[in-house]
Each structure stands twice: as C-alpha cells, then as structure tokens.
Design an enzyme around this catalytic site. Structure first.
Site, short mmCIF file in Angstrom:
data_model
loop_
_atom_site.label_atom_id
_atom_site.label_comp_id
_atom_site.label_asym_id
_atom_site.label_seq_id
_atom_site.Cartn_x
_atom_site.Cartn_y
_atom_site.Cartn_z
CB CYS A 53 -1.08 -0.08 1.24
SG CYS A 53 -1.84 1.43 1.47
CB CYS A 58 -3.33 2.53 -1.64
SG CYS A 58 -3.41 0.84 -0.87
CE LYS A 61 -5.27 3.93 -6.32
NZ LYS A 61 -5.60 2.61 -5.90
CB ALA A 131 10.33 -14.64 7.69
CB ALA A 196 -10.54 -6.66 -17.31
CE1 TYR A 198 -11.19 -4.41 -7.24
CE2 TYR A 198 -10.84 -2.22 -6.36
CZ TYR A 198 -11.41 -3.46 -6.15
OH TYR A 198 -12.60 -3.52 -5.22
CB ILE A 199 -3.99 -2.72 -11.10
CG1 ILE A 199 -3.92 -2.98 -9.54
CG2 ILE A 199 -2.63 -2.31 -11.53
CD1 ILE A 199 -3.01 -3.93 -8.88
CD GLU A 202 -7.42 1.84 -8.67
OE1 GLU A 202 -8.32 1.95 -7.74
OE2 GLU A 202 -6.29 1.80 -8.35
NE ARG A 226 -13.91 -12.85 -12.49
CZ ARG A 226 -13.59 -13.19 -14.03
NH1 ARG A 226 -14.50 -13.66 -14.60
NH2 ARG A 226 -12.36 -12.49 -14.29
NE ARG A 347 -5.60 -0.59 13.55
CZ ARG A 347 -6.06 0.67 13.01
NH1 ARG A 347 -7.31 0.96 12.77
NH2 ARG A 347 -4.95 1.32 12.73
CB VAL A 370 -13.18 3.68 -3.65
CG1 VAL A 370 -12.67 4.69 -4.36
CG2 VAL A 370 -14.45 4.09 -2.72
CG HIS A 469 -30.14 21.16 -3.33
ND1 HIS A 469 -30.38 20.19 -4.39
CD2 HIS A 469 -30.54 22.30 -4.01
CE1 HIS A 469 -30.43 21.04 -5.47
NE2 HIS A 469 -30.64 22.12 -5.12
CD GLU A 474 -29.49 17.12 -3.95
OE1 GLU A 474 -30.21 17.47 -3.34
OE2 GLU A 474 -28.71 17.88 -4.69
P1 FAD Z 1 1.36 -6.09 2.06
O1 FAD Z 1 1.03 -4.66 2.31
O2 FAD Z 1 1.87 -6.58 0.59
O3 FAD Z 1 2.86 -6.28 3.11
C1 FAD Z 1 3.39 -7.51 2.91
C2 FAD Z 1 4.85 -7.36 3.23
O4 FAD Z 1 5.45 -8.55 3.64
C3 FAD Z 1 5.63 -6.63 2.32
O5 FAD Z 1 6.16 -5.46 2.85
C4 FAD Z 1 6.89 -7.52 1.94
O6 FAD Z 1 7.94 -7.38 1.54
C5 FAD Z 1 6.85 -8.60 3.16
N1 FAD Z 1 7.18 -9.91 3.01
C6 FAD Z 1 6.57 -10.69 2.20
N2 FAD Z 1 7.17 -11.91 2.27
C7 FAD Z 1 8.19 -11.90 3.15
C8 FAD Z 1 8.94 -12.74 3.81
N3 FAD Z 1 9.20 -14.12 3.54
N4 FAD Z 1 9.73 -12.46 4.99
C9 FAD Z 1 9.58 -11.03 5.38
N5 FAD Z 1 8.87 -10.31 4.71
C10 FAD Z 1 8.03 -10.54 3.69
N6 FAD Z 1 -5.83 -1.62 -1.64
C11 FAD Z 1 -6.85 -0.40 -1.21
O7 FAD Z 1 -7.27 -0.72 -0.10
N7 FAD Z 1 -7.04 0.89 -1.82
C12 FAD Z 1 -6.40 0.99 -2.86
O8 FAD Z 1 -6.47 2.31 -3.57
C13 FAD Z 1 -5.39 0.24 -3.35
N8 FAD Z 1 -4.67 0.27 -4.48
C14 FAD Z 1 -3.79 -0.68 -4.83
C15 FAD Z 1 -2.80 -0.25 -6.04
C16 FAD Z 1 -1.94 -1.10 -6.25
C17 FAD Z 1 -1.17 -0.57 -7.69
C18 FAD Z 1 -1.71 -2.22 -5.63
C19 FAD Z 1 -0.70 -3.43 -6.12
C20 FAD Z 1 -2.73 -2.59 -4.53
C21 FAD Z 1 -3.57 -1.71 -4.11
N9 FAD Z 1 -4.14 -2.04 -3.09
C22 FAD Z 1 -5.24 -1.02 -2.61
C23 FAD Z 1 -4.04 -3.52 -2.36
C24 FAD Z 1 -3.31 -3.13 -0.83
O9 FAD Z 1 -2.16 -2.68 -1.15
C25 FAD Z 1 -3.27 -4.57 -0.47
O10 FAD Z 1 -4.39 -4.96 -0.10
C26 FAD Z 1 -2.38 -4.46 1.15
O11 FAD Z 1 -1.20 -3.80 1.00
C27 FAD Z 1 -2.38 -5.95 1.56
O12 FAD Z 1 -1.68 -5.64 2.71
P2 FAD Z 1 -0.99 -7.11 3.47
O13 FAD Z 1 -0.54 -6.58 4.71
O14 FAD Z 1 -1.60 -8.35 3.19
O15 FAD Z 1 0.33 -7.17 2.58
P1 NAP Z 2 -7.92 -7.98 -10.30
O1 NAP Z 2 -8.67 -6.74 -9.76
O2 NAP Z 2 -8.13 -9.21 -9.83
O3 NAP Z 2 -8.23 -7.96 -11.97
C1 NAP Z 2 -7.28 -8.77 -12.66
C2 NAP Z 2 -8.05 -8.58 -14.26
O4 NAP Z 2 -7.09 -9.54 -14.67
C3 NAP Z 2 -9.31 -9.49 -14.30
O5 NAP Z 2 -10.22 -8.87 -14.13
C4 NAP Z 2 -9.05 -10.37 -15.36
O6 NAP Z 2 -10.02 -9.98 -16.35
C5 NAP Z 2 -7.71 -10.25 -15.83
N1 NAP Z 2 -7.16 -11.49 -16.21
C6 NAP Z 2 -6.77 -12.27 -15.52
N2 NAP Z 2 -5.72 -13.39 -16.29
C7 NAP Z 2 -5.79 -12.79 -17.44
C8 NAP Z 2 -5.11 -13.55 -18.61
N3 NAP Z 2 -4.61 -14.58 -18.52
N4 NAP Z 2 -5.15 -12.50 -19.81
C9 NAP Z 2 -5.98 -11.49 -19.89
N5 NAP Z 2 -6.51 -10.95 -18.87
C10 NAP Z 2 -6.48 -11.50 -17.39
O7 NAP Z 2 -6.46 -7.49 -10.14
P2 NAP Z 2 -5.52 -6.39 -10.18
O8 NAP Z 2 -6.19 -5.47 -11.14
O9 NAP Z 2 -4.12 -7.04 -10.51
O10 NAP Z 2 -5.72 -6.15 -8.75
C11 NAP Z 2 -5.23 -6.90 -7.58
C12 NAP Z 2 -6.15 -6.40 -6.41
O11 NAP Z 2 -5.27 -5.58 -5.90
C13 NAP Z 2 -7.45 -6.32 -6.70
O12 NAP Z 2 -8.40 -7.40 -6.78
C14 NAP Z 2 -7.84 -5.50 -5.63
O13 NAP Z 2 -8.36 -5.90 -4.43
C15 NAP Z 2 -6.37 -4.50 -5.27
N6 NAP Z 2 -6.57 -3.32 -5.76
C16 NAP Z 2 -7.45 -2.43 -5.05
C17 NAP Z 2 -7.27 -1.45 -5.43
C18 NAP Z 2 -8.40 -0.21 -4.67
O14 NAP Z 2 -8.98 -0.71 -3.73
N7 NAP Z 2 -8.76 0.94 -5.26
C19 NAP Z 2 -6.67 -0.76 -6.39
C20 NAP Z 2 -5.46 -1.57 -7.01
C21 NAP Z 2 -5.77 -3.07 -6.71
P3 NAP Z 2 -11.19 -10.97 -16.95
O15 NAP Z 2 -11.31 -12.55 -16.21
O16 NAP Z 2 -12.39 -10.15 -17.07
O17 NAP Z 2 -10.69 -11.18 -18.38
#
Ligand code: FAD
Ligand code: NAP
Length: 499
Positions: A53, A58, A61, A131, A196, A198-199, A202, A226, A347, A370, A469, A474
C-alpha cells in the site's frame, strides 16, 4: 533462541496493524520485513516497510490519480476550467513527471519513517530479512547481509501479501507490472495496459489523464466482469468509451516485440482471433491479478495449508490449519485484497490474542470498496445479480439513476461525465443490501454511506434523511421522489403510524 509472544512475517498493512495492536497490549513482538528488495534482474521482490500500500500501491497510486484528475479538469475533453471562466494556456496540460516522481518518492520515504517510528515507540523489534518457517513455532530469518537467525514465537502471523503476475507470452520480459509503473523515471508517450480489474482500469485512466496515449487491452467485452454491479460497469464502459483510453475489447496479447526501441503488443482479437498489434509503444503494463508470496515461507515445515493458488486457508478468525499460526491480508483465502481489510483483520487478531476479546473478528459482509477510475466507483454490499441469487428475484427491488452532475454544467453534452447510482433493497423491509455509485466524488461519498449500510439502513432511513443540496450524493436519499418510490407513499418511520 530469542523468544517472542508474536512474530509477524511482513511489515505491510496487516502485519504492522496487528503488531502495533499486540504491542499496545504489552506483548513482546517481532516484525520480520524483507524490505524493498530486488532480484538479479532488478525486479522488485519485496514491497518494503509499510508494505504494498505504502510503497507500490494505494499511496503512490492515489497521488498519481489526483494529479491525473486535476489535469483532466484543466485540459482535455471533460475539462471544466474554461467553462468556469479560467483562461487556460496551451501549456496548462504539461505534466512534470520527473518532478512528480521525486516528490512522490519522498512522500513514500517519509511514510516508511512514520511506520518505523511507530514500531519503535511501541517497543516492537524489527529484523530486516526474508522469513521462512523452521517449525510451527519458530521462524528463520535470512538477513540481506547473509546472516541467519532463528526466532521462537508463541504466536506467528503470516502477513506476507502478494506480488503482481504477468502473462507468459514471448517477449514478456519487455513488459512491466504495477511495481514497474512506480519505477518509471519519465513519462511514457504511448502505453498499453493489459487487464480488466482494479489496477488496469486505474493505471490506464491515470496515464490517459496525464496526457499519455493509453490503450486498455482486455479479453472480455467489458472490464470488471466480476464483483461490480452491471449498471456500474455499463456506466463505466460508457465513460471509458467517451472520455477514456483507447479500448481493445475481446483482445488477448500473444507477443511483445521490440524494434528501434519501441514495443509492439501483438493481439488476437475477437472470436476469430484476428491478429492486430499496437505499435510504437514505450511501455506495456500487465495488470492481470496478483499472487500471494507464500512460496518462500516453507509452510510445509509448519503444516500450514494453502489452496491451489498458494493463498493460505483461514477461517473467519484468521486461524490457519496450524494452531497458533494465523494469516491475514492479501495472502489469504478471504477474497479481499484491500488495505483496510488487512488492517482491520490485524487489529481484531491483536484484540483476540492479547486484548482479552476472544470473539474479536472482522465482518466480511459489509466491506466498502472504491475504484479510482475516471470517474471513480464506490460500492458496498451485494450487486443486484448476487442479491437475486441469494434472496430470490421476488425479494429484491432496485432503483437507479444516471445523470451528468452540475460539475459539468458548462460542458458540451458529449463532454459531460456521468454519475450513476443504484440501491439494491431486500423486500419487504427495503433494507439496503447493496449501494453502488460511479461518478465524480463517488470515492469520498462512500464512507458515510458504508456506515449506514453496516447499521442496516432501509430506504425509509435514507428518505428520512434530508438531502444536502446541491450535491451528487443527495440522489441516494431522494430517489424517485421523497417517500414515493413505489408510486404510493412509503413514509419514514416517524410519519408512519404503523411503525
Ligand atoms: P502487504 O502490504 O503487501 O505487505 C506484505 C509485506 O510482507 C511486504 O512489505 C513484503 O515485503 C513483506 N514480505 C513478504 N514475504 C516476506 C517474507 N518471507 N519475509 C519477510 N517479509 C516478507 N488497496 C486499497 O484498499 N485501496 C487502494 O487504493 C489500493 N490500491 C492498490 C494499488 C496497487 C497498484 C496495488 C498493487 C494494490 C493496491 N491495493 C489497494 C491493495 C493493497 O495494497 C493491499 O491489499 C494491502 O497492501 C495488503 O496488505 P498485506 O498486509 O496483506 O500485504
Ligand atoms: P484484479 O482486480 O483481480 O483483476 C485482474 C484482471 O485481470 C481480471 O479482471 C481479469 O479479467 C484479467 N485477467 C486475468 N488473467 C488474465 C489473462 N490470462 N489474460 C488477460 N486478462 C486476464 O487484479 P488487479 O487489477 O491486478 O488487482 C489486484 C487486487 O489489488 C485487486 O483485486 C484489488 O483487491 C487490489 N487493488 C485495489 C485497489 C483499490 O482498492 N482501489 C486498487 C488496485 C488494486 P477478465 O477475467 O475479465 O478477463
């Protein structure tokens, strides 16, 4: 061997939240974080302090999204600045990517420090390294300097998150993922984004909004096939087609080639798989989903089970198949990959293990989300098809509205941005089981409505709330006329003698 009450693997959203909660209750806590590490090819393999994040998700981004949104208001088809009376010089749309990246990186570095200080203040020990399990109650840490130490934990939390996946096609090494997006030092002029979800939506929107020639490639007829309500997807498609990146529907990448420093993305298009290509690209960005990084944890040594995709199987209390080993966030089978979900789960787990709240757990039913698309989407609860499947068509009623908001009052008709709103209600009480919106400020609108939905709000509660309004929000409380949505009065409780 040094022993801890709790060892947390991963200092991201979920791991940090749980560690802090546990330490707040007096537990002796160790966080193991592998840091912002890269492999030999330079590909990022660890998110770093604060996790995905903060470093590659997040936060950076949203900074880019806000810049893109601001530019869209100044120049381009949906700009509002000139209509609102501003003189907009031709240079107004120029975007200083290099400067923005510097400021964005500094912002992230500052947040890394905030996380580290937060851990320090609570007396949490931190070891930077990779780890893996030694047993069900011990963890081996391989530090970046090559030294290794084994630590013992009464409780061990896996919060390792995930990493982006990519398509296995010839030339895939010429593509980047969302991690690579944040490494881009200069602004690409022409980009293809594959995916197709979120990423993809966006990032294609951000690049388009900042003035790149952006192409969005997806294999279905629409994005978000989906999880999102069809009405919202339909509205988003209208907006993408009218004002967004160039869309390549029903298209699957087959190859990436490079010539004279420019890339071509070869596509198989439509049911007959006609070969086409997008040429002259500076960048191909794959955004086709993420996978958990559980493969490095030696889970078999602790007996922790995963599903086929490597996601750790957990129950509603985040318990894994091994006693005293827990998992939260993106690496689990909960189905949510969202920062606030990982934080809340962390938490609650801290409360449960060390806070004397044995039943503390997160409620996965009312999680709002969102999408920072252009315009943004907000959603909570069930889509209409999901509600019909769960309760039956005769038990579900929905209302929708679609309109260009006042924000675009002075734009030509084709340059107004649509807002779309939908309530999905369970009969006979009309409890709102799904609330969906798209349009400007949907992102900020959602949080308050999410509280109402979580509290079990009905349409009557909404209609008893006097509108603010003029706002876009609204519409949610005035749908189809106050208290008359059925063509007959359905009054708020204080006006209805029968309630
Ligand atoms: P992470 O935040 O990924 O943390 C895992 C940590 O573990 C990392 O720092 C990694 O280095 C460490 N780690 C992994 N393996 C090991 C190991 N073996 N030993 C030691 N350390 C290790 N979510 C939202 O709610 N809103 C958004 O707008 C949003 N935008 C996103 C945009 C993008 C481009 C991406 C990729 C994700 C986005 N997300 C968003 C999703 C969000 O970032 C994740 O859901 C969230 O960070 C998950 O938290 P986590 O604690 O599970 O893992
Ligand atoms: P995602 O939302 O799960 O979407 C992945 C998309 O890739 C699917 O919609 C699928 O579309 C397509 N896809 C999968 N395999 C494919 C293939 N072989 N060829 C072509 N298209 C393929 O994944 P993501 O966008 O990578 O994001 C990962 C997760 O991060 C999200 O699910 C979300 O939870 C989190 N995230 C959250 C935010 C936010 O909160 N604003 C922002 C970014 C990321 P079809 O199956 O329709 O083709």
């Amino acid at each position: 061997m040094t022993s801890y009450d709790l060892i947390v693997i991963g200092g991201g959203s979920g791991g940090s939240a749980c560690a802090k909660r546990a330490a707040g209750y007096g537990a002796k806590v160790l966080i193991v974080e592998r840091g912002a590490t890269r492999d030999a090819a330079g590909t990022r393999v660890g998110a770093g302090v604060g996790g995905t994040c903060v470093n590659v998700g997040c936060v950076p981004k949203k900074l880019m999204w806000m810049a893109a949104h601001q530019r869209e208001q100044i120049v381009g088809s949906v700009a509002t600045a000139a209509g609102n009376g501003f003189t907009v010089p031709a240079s107004a749309g120029e975007f200083d990517w290099v400067g923005m990246k510097k400021r964005r990186d500094a912002y992230v570095t500052r947040l890394n420090g905030v996380y580290e200080n937060g851990w320090k203040k609570l007396g949490i020990d931190v070891v930077m390294g990779l780890a893996s399990f030694e047993s069900g109650n011990s963890v081996r840490v391989a530090r970046t300097d090559g030294t290794e130490t084994v630590f013992e934990g009464k409780h061990i939390l896996i919060a390792c998150g995930g990493q982006p996946t990519t398509l296995d096609i010839p030339g895939k090494e010429h593509s980047i993922t969302s991690d690579g997006f944040f490494d881009l030092e200069t602004m690409p002029k022409k980009v293809a984004v594959v995916g197709a979800g979120y990423i993809a939506v966006e990032m294609a929107g951000i690049l388009h909004g900042l003035g790149c020639e952006a192409h969005l490639v997806f294999r279905g007829e629409t994005v978000f096939r989906r999880g999102f309500d069809p009405f919202i997807v339909e509205t988003l498609m209208l907006e993408l087609e009218a004002h967004g990146p160039e869309l390549h529907k029903s298209s699957s990448p087959v190859e990436i080639t490079v010539k004279d420093g420019k890339k071509s993305l070869v596509l198989a298009e439509g049911t007959d798989k006609t070969k086409t290509s997008i040429d002259g690209l500076d960048c191909v960005l794959m955004a086709i989903g993420r996978k958990p990084v559980t493969n490095l944890l030696a889970l078999e040594k602790a007996g922790v089970k995963t599903n086929k995709g490597g996601f750790i199987e957990v129950d509603e209390y985040e318990n894994t198949s091994t006693a005293n080993v827990y998992a939260i966030g993106d690496a689990t089978t909960t189905g949510y990959e969202l920062t606030p979900v990982a934080i809340a789960a962390g938490r609650r787990l801290g409360d449960r293990l060390f806070g004397g709240e044995p039943k503390a757990r997160i409620n996965y039913e009312t999680i709002a989300t969102v999408v920072f698309s252009h315009p943004p989407i907000g959603a909570i609860g069930l889509t209409e098809p999901a509600a019909v499947e769960k309760y039956g068509a005769d038990k579900i009623r929905s209302v929708t509205a679609r309109f260009p908001s006042m924000m675009y009052a002075f734009n030509a008709g084709e340059n107004k941005v649509l807002s779309g709103m939908k309530l999905v209600m369970l009969l006979p009480t009309e409890r709102i089981v799904g609330l969906h919106c798209i349009g400007p400020q949907s992102d900020e609108m959602m949080q308050g409505f999410a509280v109402a939905i979580r509290m079990g709000a009905t349409r009557r509660d909404f209609e008893a709330s006097i509108a603010i309004h003029p706002t876009i929000g609204e519409e949610f409380v005035t749908f189809a006329g106050w208290g008359q949505s059925d063509g007959k009065p359905q009054l708020p409780p204080y006006l209805d003698a029968s309630m």
